[in-house]
Design a protein around this motif. Structure first.
Motif, mmCIF file in Angstrom:
data_model
loop_
_atom_site.group_PDB
_atom_site.id
_atom_site.type_symbol
_atom_site.label_atom_id
_atom_site.label_comp_id
_atom_site.label_asym_id
_atom_site.label_seq_id
_atom_site.Cartn_x
_atom_site.Cartn_y
_atom_site.Cartn_z
ATOM 1 N N THR A 180 -69.134 27.282 46.548
ATOM 2 C CA THR A 180 -68.124 27.325 47.077
ATOM 3 C C THR A 180 -67.856 26.188 48.257
ATOM 4 O O THR A 180 -68.663 25.791 48.954
ATOM 5 C CB THR A 180 -67.815 28.657 47.809
ATOM 6 O OG1 THR A 180 -67.977 29.567 46.907
ATOM 7 C CG2 THR A 180 -66.587 28.805 48.549
ATOM 8 N N ASN A 224 -61.743 26.896 39.872
ATOM 9 C CA ASN A 224 -60.764 27.754 40.766
ATOM 10 C C ASN A 224 -60.578 27.023 42.254
ATOM 11 O O ASN A 224 -61.517 26.726 42.914
ATOM 12 C CB ASN A 224 -61.648 28.910 41.417
ATOM 13 C CG ASN A 224 -61.047 29.950 41.812
ATOM 14 O OD1 ASN A 224 -59.752 30.207 41.902
ATOM 15 N ND2 ASN A 224 -61.808 30.827 42.598
ATOM 16 N N ALA A 231 -65.163 34.264 46.364
ATOM 17 C CA ALA A 231 -65.616 32.887 45.870
ATOM 18 C C ALA A 231 -67.070 32.798 46.019
ATOM 19 O O ALA A 231 -67.705 32.599 45.006
ATOM 20 C CB ALA A 231 -65.071 31.575 46.789
ATOM 21 N N THR A 251 -65.675 27.108 43.126
ATOM 22 C CA THR A 251 -64.446 27.051 43.725
ATOM 23 C C THR A 251 -64.308 26.268 45.095
ATOM 24 O O THR A 251 -65.339 26.147 45.790
ATOM 25 C CB THR A 251 -64.231 28.636 44.407
ATOM 26 O OG1 THR A 251 -64.579 29.618 43.230
ATOM 27 C CG2 THR A 251 -63.080 28.872 45.147
ATOM 28 N N ILE A 265 -61.545 25.842 48.102
ATOM 29 C CA ILE A 265 -60.968 26.696 49.001
ATOM 30 C C ILE A 265 -60.371 25.453 49.946
ATOM 31 O O ILE A 265 -61.148 25.016 50.798
ATOM 32 C CB ILE A 265 -61.371 27.856 49.969
ATOM 33 C CG1 ILE A 265 -61.965 28.821 49.192
ATOM 34 C CG2 ILE A 265 -60.574 28.401 50.724
ATOM 35 C CD1 ILE A 265 -62.930 29.920 49.795
#
Lengths: 189, 579
Positions: free
Chosen positions: B432, B477, B496, B503, B505
């Motif tokens: 992540t 993602n 996540a 992922t 973010i």
């Protein structure tokens, strides 16, 4: 020709850079060689910041050594305490009477020292002013730096007119009047 | 009489670049070099840009030089590592229009991750290095650098340090002198560095080094002051000022060119003085070369390799004591902190709550390593957060990183982070990455970058969409979230790190110090409702302080009204209200 070592300390974000630049420009306009040392980058994020202004016939080093400052301008009490040892024996300490807790105090790892100004008065010539209150009474709490500079200017030297003419050339045009008022409030304190 | 003004070392460098007739400049911000480009952008005659990183900047400078105009690239010391690939070979091709690379070292680590010495890189890359000692020299030396760049057909490094870059001194201004563009001619042996050409160019480089070592002895930027024949200093840059302060009567050889060293000039100086000290910050670059020629000098056995020098340091080393007596008082430390209203604090508060470790990167958010937020476990270099996280996963597996993320700023992501992300996609990472998108290059003082929609000159331009960029390289993602929405952020982060797909973010909210922002709210603490639980203090906001009775108070002048503290108050004791 005189030589003067000025040190300006405070907390990152308090606007110490502008203050040192005004002092430097006044000295230059009076015909001195000038050096100013500034702090940029990470320390400006709420850390302890130091700037130096030195002027005289010929200035080599841009910084002021410990025990060698004629004037120390502190924009915060704890910073005055931290750097008071930079002053010469007969040096003058100008303190803006304000308290900003460092994170070490906020999280309880340290205590903010009591009676700083009184302690410093035992060893130095100290003049303090509550710059924020004076500035607020003039209608803009943001011009506290000019109030403190005004008080310091009395001990640095040069004429009132020399100071005002440089302030006029240095601060944003919309704020000239209020900054000049603030300077005079400190100067005539 | 020419106009005299006070200029920051960096402004003076920019002025010199302008006066030298330079037409193209490219740079990536980095303390203490940033103000060079910012000052230069004010001169209409010079095209000035922010590049995504220093490698790009150096290549732009190469291209402009190759095309026949004078060019500039500037960067901080660690930026030169990123730019070293073009640098080492630019040294082989040489220039058409003069080209200068300004590199700002940071002895004392005012705002850096290491204390490397650019003179060493100049030496190994075979690029001449000049070093000024005040603002006036900064301007003069830049102009001289362009002269020797063209005369000796080489890029030239102008090395500055924090103390020079961020000190102001008096400078005499001169006019800009326009330089006629050089003719462009295709020249494979000079500019196409395939082995056959490079083999020949390497010989040229060596001849150039030798010639510069000879000719450098007569450069006007060196200064020999013979006074006391008992004691002498070989020095350069800012340390020269300390020598003048402490030993005004000593003999001094002040070197303006520090690579290659002007050997005969140094030998002449040594022959005139009994005891010679080499006074140089950081590495013993000058000392070791002089010693390799068979001379005995004093240097690093007395003066440290670490940190910034001072007059007192020299005084202590020579005379065993300080000049002045002083009595230092105890005062609690005041380390730098994230500003009130900083969106990074919000993200870190969530990571802290979830007990997540973060591989960090270069920017203000490094401050998330320390108490009370304490979420960052590593900081290496620009872009390293993402690639480190990938390395951790490959070393220890998915289970190990289920409470790990990488955090990186928007500008840093575009600098070199994106390469690391491509690697994660390509090599099947499931980690992540949080991009802390505050719409600016924050720590260096708010510079534009390729995703802000504005150029260095303030013109409108295409703004790269970070989410689309991540999707385009194949991140399965990608989630965008308001950095201050801690409830949503917590949910997304949990999903996540617990999930099995890579992922990104993007936590969005502008830096609290960005110009033109309005702060219509402030937070107010109600001491009646305050239960003294200390939850709001855990976010480490400098505007919140504990009073003697244990309740909290919010400083009205410092608070930017982000409301993060009120999100963590379970008792409704902090209200976000209109100012």
């Amino acid at each position: 020709m005189d030589k003067l070592n000025v040190m300006i300390v405070g907390v990152g974000g308090q606007g110490t850079l502008l203050t040192s630049r005004i002092i430097g420009k006044v000295a230059l306009s009076a015909g001195y060689d000038v050096k100013i040392s500034e702090v940029h980058g990470m320390a400006q994020r709420g850390g302890s910041v130091v700037t130096f202004v030195r002027y005289g016939e010929n200035v080599c080093e841009p910084v002021v050594e410990e025990g060698d400052a004629d004037i120390l301008i502190a924009f915060e009490r704890l910073e005055a305490l931290r750097y008071a040892h930079f002053l010469k024996k007969d040096g003058v300490l100008i303190v803006n009477d304000c308290k900003i807790d460092p994170m070490t105090v906020v999280i309880g790892a340290n205590q903010y020292p009591e009676n700083i100004i009184e302690t410093l008065k035992d060893e130095h010539k100290v003049f303090s002013i509550d710059g924020a209150s004076v500035a607020k009474s003039l209608g803009n709490s943001k011009v506290l730096n000019s109030v403190v500079l005004g008080l310091a200017a009395k001990y640095i030297g040069f004429s009132k007119e020399q100071w005002l003419s440089i302030i006029e050339k240095t601060v944003p045009s919309k704020t000239i009047e209020i900054n000049e008022k603030a300077f005079l409030a400190g100067y005539e304190n | 009489m020419a106009e005299k003004i006070i200029m920051l070392g960096n402004e003076a460098i920019a002025r010199g670049v302008y006066e030298a007739g330079v037409k193209v400049s490219s740079a990536y911000p980095g303390t203490p070099s940033t103000e060079i480009s910012e000052s230069l952008a004010k001169y209409e005659e010079v095209y000035t840009e922010w590049a995504p990183n220093e490698k790009v900047a150096a290549e732009v400078a190469f291209g402009a030089s190759f095309a026949g105009v004078r060019s500039l690239a500037c960067m901080k010391h660690v930026g030169l590592n990123v730019a070293s690939d073009p640098l080492y070979t630019f040294a082989y091709t040489g220039v058409n229009g003069g080209s200068v690379i300004v590199v700002a070292d940071d002895p004392g680590l005012a705002s850096s991750q290491n204390e490397q010495d650019t003179r060493m890189i100049g030496r190994s890359a075979h690029v001449p290095v000049l070093e000024p000692a005040d603002s006036q020299e900064a301007k003069d030396f830049v102009k001289f650098a362009y002269e020797i760049s063209e005369k000796y057909d080489t890029p030239v490094i102008l090395r500055t340090t924090t103390k020079l870059s961020h000190s102001q001194g008096v400078v005499e201004l001169e006019d800009r002198v326009e330089v006629t563009d050089k003719v462009y001619e295709r020249n494979l042996r000079k500019y196409v560095m395939m082995p056959a050409s490079a083999i020949a160019r390497h010989l040229v480089v060596e001849e150039r080094d030798n010639k510069l070592q000879e000719d450098g002895c007569n450069f006007p930027i060196n200064k020999m002051e013979i006074k006391d024949n008992k004691i002498g200093f070989i020095t350069s840059g800012i340390p020269y000022q300390y020598v003048k302060e402490v030993c005004p009567n000593a003999s001094v050889l002040k070197l303006g060119i520090v690579n290659p060293l002007p050997k005969k000039l140094i030998e002449e100086f040594i022959s005139k003085v009994e005891t010679v000290y080499v006074f140089e910050e950081l590495e013993p670059v000058i000392q070791e070369q002089i010693e390799s020629w068979g001379y005995k000098v004093k240097g690093k056995e007395l003066f440290t390799k670490q940190g910034e020098y001072s007059a007192n340091l020299l005084r202590k080393a020579l005379f065993g004591k300080d000049n002045m007596e002083f009595n230092k008082k105890d005062a609690p430390n005041r380390p730098p902190i994230l500003c009130p209203g900083c969106p990074h604090r919000s993200v870190f508060s969530v990571l802290n709550k979830l007990k997540i470790h973060a591989a960090g990167d270069i920017g203000c958010y490094t401050l998330g390593a320390v108490a009370p937020l304490g979420v960052i476990d590593s900081t290496l270099c620009m872009g390293a957060s993402i690639s480190s996280l990938h390395g951790i996963e490959k070393a220890r597996g998915k289970d190990f990183i289920k409470n790990w993320v990488a955090v990186i700023g928007d500008s840093t992501f575009l600098h070199t982070g994106v390469n690391s992300l491509i690697n994660m996609v390509y090599n099947k990472s499931t980690g992540t990455v949080i991009i802390l998108d505050n719409r600016t290059t924050g720590m260096t003082g708010h510079q534009q970058h390729a995703a802000t929609g504005q150029t260095l000159k303030g013109e409108e331009t295409y703004a790269i969409n970070l989410a689309e960029l991540c999707k385009a390289v194949g991140v399965p993602n990608v989630v965008e979230v308001n950095a201050f929405d801690v409830v949503e952020l917590e949910k997304i982060v949990k999903q996540a790190v617990g999930g099995n797909v890579l992922t990104v973010i993007i936590a969005k909210a502008p830096c609290a110090l960005l110009k033109g922002q309005k702060f219509p709210y402030k937070c107010v603490a109600d001491s009646e409702k305050c239960k003294k639980c200390g939850m709001c203090l855990k976010i480490g906001c400098p505007a919140i302080t504990k009073q003697s009775d244990g309740t909290v108070k919010i400083d009205e002048t410092m608070c930017n009204g982000c409301g993060l503290c009120s999100s963590y108050c379970k008792f409704g004791a902090i209200q976000k209200v209109e100012k």
